[in-house]
Design a protein around this motif. Structure first.
Motif, PDB file in Angstrom:
ATOM      1  N   GLN A 108       0.740  -1.201   0.056  1.00 40.80           N
ATOM      2  CA  GLN A 108      -0.024   0.089  -0.056  1.00 40.80           C
ATOM      3  C   GLN A 108       0.795   1.241  -0.022  1.00 40.80           C
ATOM      4  OE1 GLN A 108      -2.485  -0.330   3.427  1.00 40.80           O
ATOM      5  NE2 GLN A 108      -3.223  -2.504   2.696  1.00 40.80           N
ATOM      6  N   VAL A 109       1.721   1.289   0.742  1.00 40.23           N
ATOM      7  CA  VAL A 109       2.789   2.368   0.735  1.00 40.23           C
ATOM      8  C   VAL A 109       3.454   2.814  -0.457  1.00 40.23           C
ATOM      9  CG1 VAL A 109       4.805   3.275   2.044  1.00 40.23           C
ATOM     10  CG2 VAL A 109       3.182   2.087   3.496  1.00 40.23           C
ATOM     11  N   ILE A 110       4.021   1.708  -1.054  1.00 41.18           N
ATOM     12  CA  ILE A 110       4.593   1.662  -2.508  1.00 41.18           C
ATOM     13  C   ILE A 110       3.718   2.278  -3.311  1.00 41.18           C
ATOM     14  CG2 ILE A 110       5.555   0.379  -4.513  1.00 41.18           C
ATOM     15  CD1 ILE A 110       6.650  -1.507  -2.256  1.00 41.18           C
ATOM     16  N   GLU A 111       2.487   1.988  -3.343  1.00 44.22           N
ATOM     17  CA  GLU A 111       1.485   2.500  -4.424  1.00 44.22           C
ATOM     18  C   GLU A 111       1.152   3.845  -4.103  1.00 44.22           C
ATOM     19  OE1 GLU A 111       0.043   1.434  -7.335  1.00 44.22           O
ATOM     20  OE2 GLU A 111       1.581  -0.231  -7.043  1.00 44.22           O
ATOM     21  N   ALA A 112       1.253   4.109  -2.858  1.00 41.86           N
ATOM     22  CA  ALA A 112       0.915   5.616  -2.558  1.00 41.86           C
ATOM     23  C   ALA A 112       2.307   6.539  -2.908  1.00 41.86           C
ATOM     24  CB  ALA A 112       0.707   5.927  -0.750  1.00 41.86           C
ATOM     25  N   ILE A 113       3.295   5.914  -2.610  1.00 43.93           N
ATOM     26  CA  ILE A 113       4.453   6.787  -2.954  1.00 43.93           C
ATOM     27  C   ILE A 113       4.901   7.269  -4.530  1.00 43.93           C
ATOM     28  CG2 ILE A 113       7.136   6.580  -3.134  1.00 43.93           C
ATOM     29  CD1 ILE A 113       7.162   5.345  -0.459  1.00 43.93           C
ATOM     30  N   ARG A 114       3.996   6.305  -5.495  1.00 44.30           N
ATOM     31  CA  ARG A 114       4.013   6.668  -6.830  1.00 44.30           C
ATOM     32  C   ARG A 114       3.410   7.657  -7.280  1.00 44.30           C
ATOM     33  NH1 ARG A 114       3.484   1.099 -10.258  1.00 44.30           N
ATOM     34  NH2 ARG A 114       4.246   2.504 -11.721  1.00 44.30           N
ATOM     35  N   THR A 115       2.520   7.978  -6.373  1.00 39.14           N
ATOM     36  CA  THR A 115       1.598   9.281  -6.536  1.00 39.14           C
ATOM     37  C   THR A 115       2.296  10.488  -6.341  1.00 39.14           C
ATOM     38  OG1 THR A 115       0.289   9.467  -4.529  1.00 39.14           O
ATOM     39  CG2 THR A 115      -0.463   7.955  -5.969  1.00 39.14           C
ATOM     40  N   LEU A 116       3.586  10.460  -5.527  1.00 38.66           N
ATOM     41  CA  LEU A 116       4.146  11.845  -5.314  1.00 38.66           C
ATOM     42  C   LEU A 116       4.840  12.261  -6.645  1.00 38.66           C
ATOM     43  CD1 LEU A 116       6.007  10.762  -2.101  1.00 38.66           C
ATOM     44  CD2 LEU A 116       4.219  12.298  -2.237  1.00 38.66           C
ATOM     45  N   LYS A 117       4.651  13.765  -6.668  1.00 38.81           N
ATOM     46  CA  LYS A 117       5.218  14.298  -7.945  1.00 38.81           C
ATOM     47  C   LYS A 117       6.563  14.703  -7.617  1.00 38.81           C
ATOM     48  CE  LYS A 117       4.053  18.511 -10.707  1.00 38.81           C
ATOM     49  NZ  LYS A 117       4.240  17.745 -12.174  1.00 38.81           N
ATOM     50  N   PRO A 118       7.377  14.437  -8.662  1.00 44.37           N
ATOM     51  CA  PRO A 118       8.921  14.512  -8.653  1.00 44.37           C
ATOM     52  C   PRO A 118       9.235  16.086  -8.774  1.00 44.37           C
ATOM     53  CG  PRO A 118       8.551  13.552 -10.706  1.00 44.37           C
ATOM     54  CD  PRO A 118       7.027  13.476 -10.108  1.00 44.37           C
ATOM     55  N   THR A 119      10.295  16.384  -7.846  1.00 50.48           N
ATOM     56  CA  THR A 119      10.669  18.021  -7.971  1.00 50.48           C
ATOM     57  C   THR A 119      11.322  18.009  -9.371  1.00 50.48           C
ATOM     58  OG1 THR A 119      12.600  17.139  -6.830  1.00 50.48           O
ATOM     59  CG2 THR A 119      11.091  18.228  -5.610  1.00 50.48           C
TER      60      THR A 119
ATOM     61  N   HIS B 128      14.266  20.521 -11.837  1.00 55.47           N
ATOM     62  CA  HIS B 128      15.208  21.410 -12.448  1.00 55.47           C
ATOM     63  C   HIS B 128      15.279  21.595 -13.736  1.00 55.47           C
ATOM     64  CE1 HIS B 128      19.115  23.538 -12.471  1.00 55.47           C
ATOM     65  NE2 HIS B 128      18.927  23.927 -11.252  1.00 55.47           N
ATOM     66  N   GLU B 129      15.403  22.833 -14.453  1.00 51.15           N
ATOM     67  CA  GLU B 129      15.443  23.260 -15.780  1.00 51.15           C
ATOM     68  C   GLU B 129      16.538  22.549 -16.616  1.00 51.15           C
ATOM     69  OE1 GLU B 129      16.960  27.718 -15.580  1.00 51.15           O
ATOM     70  OE2 GLU B 129      14.651  27.210 -16.202  1.00 51.15           O
ATOM     71  N   VAL B 130      17.722  22.442 -15.659  1.00 56.21           N
ATOM     72  CA  VAL B 130      18.977  21.847 -16.399  1.00 56.21           C
ATOM     73  C   VAL B 130      19.052  20.327 -15.849  1.00 56.21           C
ATOM     74  CG1 VAL B 130      21.329  21.976 -16.443  1.00 56.21           C
ATOM     75  CG2 VAL B 130      19.923  24.028 -16.305  1.00 56.21           C
ATOM     76  N   LEU B 131      18.845  20.008 -14.686  1.00 62.06           N
ATOM     77  CA  LEU B 131      19.428  18.544 -14.142  1.00 62.06           C
ATOM     78  C   LEU B 131      18.104  17.393 -14.231  1.00 62.06           C
ATOM     79  CD1 LEU B 131      21.450  19.623 -11.040  1.00 62.06           C
ATOM     80  CD2 LEU B 131      22.111  19.126 -13.133  1.00 62.06           C
ATOM     81  N   GLY B 132      16.891  18.167 -14.477  1.00 59.85           N
ATOM     82  CA  GLY B 132      15.880  17.241 -14.761  1.00 59.85           C
ATOM     83  C   GLY B 132      15.193  16.871 -13.533  1.00 59.85           C
ATOM     84  N   ASP B 133      14.388  15.732 -13.508  1.00 59.48           N
ATOM     85  CA  ASP B 133      13.709  15.340 -12.524  1.00 59.48           C
ATOM     86  C   ASP B 133      14.227  14.819 -11.154  1.00 59.48           C
ATOM     87  OD1 ASP B 133      11.349  16.234 -13.704  1.00 59.48           O
ATOM     88  OD2 ASP B 133      10.760  14.116 -14.280  1.00 59.48           O
ATOM     89  N   GLY B 134      13.730  15.030 -10.029  1.00 54.78           N
ATOM     90  CA  GLY B 134      14.345  14.470  -8.753  1.00 54.78           C
ATOM     91  C   GLY B 134      13.712  12.916  -8.523  1.00 54.78           C
ATOM     92  N   ILE B 135      14.106  12.067  -9.355  1.00 55.17           N
ATOM     93  CA  ILE B 135      13.689  10.721  -9.517  1.00 55.17           C
ATOM     94  C   ILE B 135      13.534   9.940  -8.219  1.00 55.17           C
ATOM     95  CG2 ILE B 135      13.918   8.379 -10.508  1.00 55.17           C
ATOM     96  CD1 ILE B 135      15.077   9.915 -12.906  1.00 55.17           C
ATOM     97  N   LEU B 136      12.470   9.265  -7.847  1.00 55.86           N
ATOM     98  CA  LEU B 136      12.370   8.421  -6.783  1.00 55.86           C
ATOM     99  C   LEU B 136      11.896   7.133  -7.219  1.00 55.86           C
ATOM    100  CD1 LEU B 136      12.213   8.187  -3.642  1.00 55.86           C
ATOM    101  CD2 LEU B 136       9.939   8.674  -3.750  1.00 55.86           C
ATOM    102  N   GLU B 137      12.824   6.166  -7.230  1.00 54.80           N
ATOM    103  CA  GLU B 137      12.755   4.804  -7.680  1.00 54.80           C
ATOM    104  C   GLU B 137      12.984   3.647  -6.878  1.00 54.80           C
ATOM    105  OE1 GLU B 137      11.419   2.295 -10.857  1.00 54.80           O
ATOM    106  OE2 GLU B 137      11.057   4.495 -10.395  1.00 54.80           O
ATOM    107  N   LEU B 138      11.807   2.683  -6.545  1.00 56.93           N
ATOM    108  CA  LEU B 138      12.150   1.477  -5.946  1.00 56.93           C
ATOM    109  C   LEU B 138      13.363   0.785  -6.537  1.00 56.93           C
ATOM    110  CD1 LEU B 138      11.034  -0.296  -3.548  1.00 56.93           C
ATOM    111  CD2 LEU B 138       9.509  -1.163  -5.147  1.00 56.93           C
TER     112      LEU B 138
END
Length: 394
Positions: free
Chosen positions: A206-217, A219-229
């Protein structure tokens, strides 16, 4: 162009370093090889610190800026030597390439740094303003920037040059990396009567599915603040008819400039607290992984796995000085960012030291079977490092 003698020297040193097997925590043989070469090439001081980092120092005749060349001397393991077309610790030359574990990541760069510093000092008879340091850094493959802390504390450099592979392009930033641990706590019972327990793995799902709904931060140069299991483990393991009472998931979080330990964890913690309010049976927490390794010196190195991102403006004076010098030497570098984490996480991200990267070879050769470095890249980066010294030690 390098003279024939100088070309042969950097090639031979690269081969010598490759032949010294140096998995993380076992870098003593390659450190000894560097020590011998620092001595033979006339470095003024050689330091081996408590972690086993080795630092060679050349002192200019006049006071000035300190420049530190950073190259890690540990490598990832070779899992199956039989998969290699040439021996992984042979340092053999075939088709104008030097083959072996660490050739690109990053013993070629370390050899080039050592030789470039010696060449520069010899050509000007040490009549330059400042100090040159070349550091062979341990345990970088385990955690970027931790061993580097003791180097910057000792040297206090004004500039740092990271030698990770860049195909001679200038790198002025990177995303950082955090390793986040999510833990759920259940209640064990016999799996024949699951209603009497609380299954920590179901709660984790349940926690994993909920974390997947978080919107990544972003940066216009470095891209997304990816959060990956990246992995998940339950306990007890193997289960043997027991409902698991504990589950642990690991997430890889790619960090952007300005993100802190607190700001990265905040949205995750907030989400988990909301979930626990709605589900009284859910017990979950988030934290950073702690890395702990043994050094070849017998000392322990440890730290939280949080390695900040960093980025400089390409118009920065020190960046343009290096770019101009290398262009004048006949090279044509692009100014870009690394796609992976480096010791720059400490120097630039934590210590705010002016840092750039320039290295030989292709980024995608690191950690591969049949790793190699092209001799042309090796000799060219030796010239580039010489140019960096000319640009920054005026």
């Amino acid at each position: 162009m390098l003279s024939k003698e100088r070309e042969e020297k950097v090639i031979a040193l690269c081969q010598e370093l490759i032949r010294a097997e140096s998995y993380s925590g076992q870098e003593d043989e390659v450190a000894e090889a560097l020590k011998r070469n620092f001595q033979a090439l006339g470095f003024d001081d050689i330091i081996i610190d408590g972690y086993g980092n080795i630092i060679g120092h050349i002192k200019g005749n006049k006071p000035g800026k300190k420049i530190l060349f950073d190259g890690h001397i540990d490598t990832v393991p070779v899992t199956n030597p039989n998969e290699w077309i040439y021996p992984p610790f042979g340092g053999e030359i075939h088709d104008e390439k030097i083959y072996g574990r660490g050739a690109s990541d990053m013993k070629g760069a370390v050899a080039a740094m050592v030789c470039a510093a010696a060449n520069f000092a010899e050509d000007c008879n040490k009549d330059f303003a400042g100090d040159i340091y070349v550091a062979g850094v341990v345990h970088e493959e385990c955690f970027e920037g931790i061993a580097a802390r003791s180097i910057s504390e000792r040297v206090k450099p004004d500039y740092v040059v990271i030698g990770e592979a860049s195909e001679l392009n200038i790198k002025i930033g990177q995303r950082g990396r955090g390793e986040i641990i999510i833990e759920t706590f259940g209640k064990p019972c016999h799996s024949a009567n699951p209603e009497k327990g609380i299954n920590a793995v179901y709660k984790m799902a349940q926690v994993i599915e909920a974390i997947r709904t978080l919107k990544p931060t972003h940066h216009e140069v470095l891209g997304d603040g990816i959060l990956e299991l990246t992995d998940i483990k339950s306990s007890p393991y193997p289960g043997a008819s027991v409902v698991p009472e504990y589950c642990r998931a690991t997430y890889d979080r790619r960090l952007l400039v300005g993100e802190t330990k607190e700001s990265v964890l905040a949205p995750i913690t907030e989400l988990l607290e909301e979930m626990m309010k709605k589900d009284p049976q859910l017990k979950v927490k988030a934290s950073y992984s702690i890395g702990k390794e043994m050094c070849y010196t017998g000392n322990v190195i440890e730290g939280e796995r949080f390695f900040p991102g960093w980025l400089y403006d390409e118009k920065e004076e020190f960046v343009q000085a290096v770019y101009g010098e290398i262009k004048a030497m006949g090279f044509n570098p692009s100014i870009t960012q690394y796609n992976f984490c480096t010791n720059g996480s400490h120097y630039a991200g934590e210590a705010n030291i002016k840092t750039l990267g320039i290295g030989p070879s292709k980024e995608n050769l690191a950690h591969t079977v049949n790793e190699y470095i092209e001799i042309k890249q090796l000799t060219s980066v030796t010239q580039c490092y010489y140019g960096v010294m000319k640009a920054l030690l005026k």
